[in-house]
Write an enzyme that holds these catalytic residues in place. Structure first.
Site, PDB file in Angstrom:
ATOM      1  CG  LEU A  64      -1.483   1.440   1.700  1.00  0.00           C
ATOM      2  CD1 LEU A  64      -2.738   1.310  -0.149  1.00  0.00           C
ATOM      3  CD2 LEU A  64      -2.356   1.725   2.478  1.00  0.00           C
ATOM      4  CB  ALA A  65       3.056   2.488  -2.527  1.00  0.00           C
ATOM      5  CG  HIS A  66       0.411   5.730   2.395  1.00  0.00           C
ATOM      6  ND1 HIS A  66       0.335   4.630   2.370  1.00  0.00           N
ATOM      7  CD2 HIS A  66       0.208   6.334   3.763  1.00  0.00           C
ATOM      8  CE1 HIS A  66       0.956   4.235   3.663  1.00  0.00           C
ATOM      9  NE2 HIS A  66       0.946   5.533   4.151  1.00  0.00           N
ATOM     10  CB  ALA A  67       3.630  10.200   0.571  1.00  0.00           C
TER      11      ALA A  67
ATOM     12  CB  ILE B  11      -2.763   8.669   6.557  1.00  0.00           C
ATOM     13  CG1 ILE B  11      -1.430   8.894   5.531  1.00  0.00           C
ATOM     14  CG2 ILE B  11      -3.432   9.986   6.488  1.00  0.00           C
ATOM     15  CD1 ILE B  11      -1.380   9.711   3.782  1.00  0.00           C
TER      16      ILE B  11
END
Lengths: 148, 90
Positions: A64-67, B11
Site C-alpha cells: 500500500l504505497a502512499h505519502a 494514514i
C-alpha cells in the site's frame, strides 16, 4: 470520503518493474495519469519507504504505497498496479509484491471511511491472488466493486 | 482501554490496523478506543495506551514504552489480530 473511484486509467495490468522503486513509480504515474497527483508524489511515496522501511507491504504480495497529503496531491485517488514479475520490497514476511495499491488523499480528515472500504475488500484473503491474476482492468474493477 | 496503531504517515496502513482492530475487538466484546498516529507522534499518541499495533520496522523507533507492542504481519488477517490482541490482554 468514500474510496476514490478506480477507472481503467488508474489500473495498470502486468507492469514490468525492475525493482520496488520502479513498481512504486509506476503506481505514482497511474495517479498522475488520472489527475490525482503531481509526478513528484511518486518520489514522496518512495521516500516514505526509504525512511521507514518496507512496512507498506501490509499483507502477503500487497504493497500500500502512499505519502502524506500535501502539495503533490491534487485529488483523492487510488491506483492499482499488478506486476508481471513480483518484486521484493525487503519485507521479512510479505515479499514478494505482486500488487501495488497507490493511495493519494488530500486530507487526513475523513480518510478512514475509504480505508474501511479497503479493509472490506482485502479482508477477503482471495482478493490479492485474484487481483494478481486479473487479465485486464475490467477484471480488477469487478473484484474491487464486488467486495466494497 | 486505549490502543494506538502506528505507521510512517499516520494514514493508510495505520488506518487499516485501526479499522480491523475495532472490528476484532467488537467481535471479542472488548471495549477500547483505537486511534491511528504516525511514528513521529508516537510519544504523545501512545503515552497512555495499553497496546501499540504496528509493523516490525517501527519497534525500535517506538522505543521504551509501558504499552504492549504488537507486531502485525498481515494487516488484513483478522485472526492474526485477534490472536495477538487476546495474548496481549492475557
Amino acid at each position: 470520503m468514500p474510496l476514490p473511484a478506480l477507472t481503467p486509467a488508474s489500473i495498470v495490468i502486468g507492469a514490468t518493474a525492475v525493482d520496488w522503486r520502479d513498481a512504486v513509480r509506476i503506481s505514482g504515474a497511474a495517479l498522475t495519469a488520472v489527475g490525482s497527483a503531481k509526478p513528484g508524489y511518486a518520489l514522496e511515496m518512495i521516500r516514505m519507504i526509504e525512511n521507514h522501511g518496507p512496512y507498506v507491504v501490509i499483507a502477503p504480495g500487497l504493497a500500500l504505497a502512499h505519502a502524506r497529503p500535501g502539495p503533490e496531491v491534487l485529488a483523492d485517488g487510488l491506483a492499482i498496479v499488478t506486476l508481471k514479475n513480483p518484486v521484493p520490497f525487503g519485507h521479512p514476511h510479505n515479499d514478494p509484491v505482486r500488487v501495488v495499491l497507490a493511495l493519494a488523499i488530500t486530507s487526513i480528515e475523513g480518510h478512514l471511511e475509504s480505508i474501511a472500504e479497503l479493509a472490506n475488500i482485502f479482508n477477503d484473503e482471495k482478493t490479492i491472488p485474484a487481483l494478481a491474476a486479473a487479465v485486464d482492468a475490467d477484471a480488477v474493477l469487478a473484484i474491487m466493486t464486488a467486495l466494497a | 482501554m486505549k490502543i494506538v496503531a502506528i505507521c510512517g504517515a499516520g494514514i493508510g496502513s495505520s488506518g487499516i490496523l485501526k479499522v480491523n482492530a475495532e472490528r476484532v475487538l467488537h467481535k471479542l466484546g472488548i471495549e477500547a478506543e483505537v486511534t491511528a498516529a504516525d511514528i513521529a507522534s508516537v510519544r504523545l499518541a501512545a503515552s497512555d495506551a495499553q497496546i501499540i499495533l504496528t509493523s516490525a520496522e517501527f519497534v525500535d523507533a517506538i522505543g521504551a514504552t509501558n504499552a504492549d507492542v504488537i507486531v502485525v504481519v498481515n494487516y488484513f488477517d483478522q485472526q492474526e489480530l485477534s490472536d495477538k490482541l487476546l495474548a496481549a490482554l492475557g
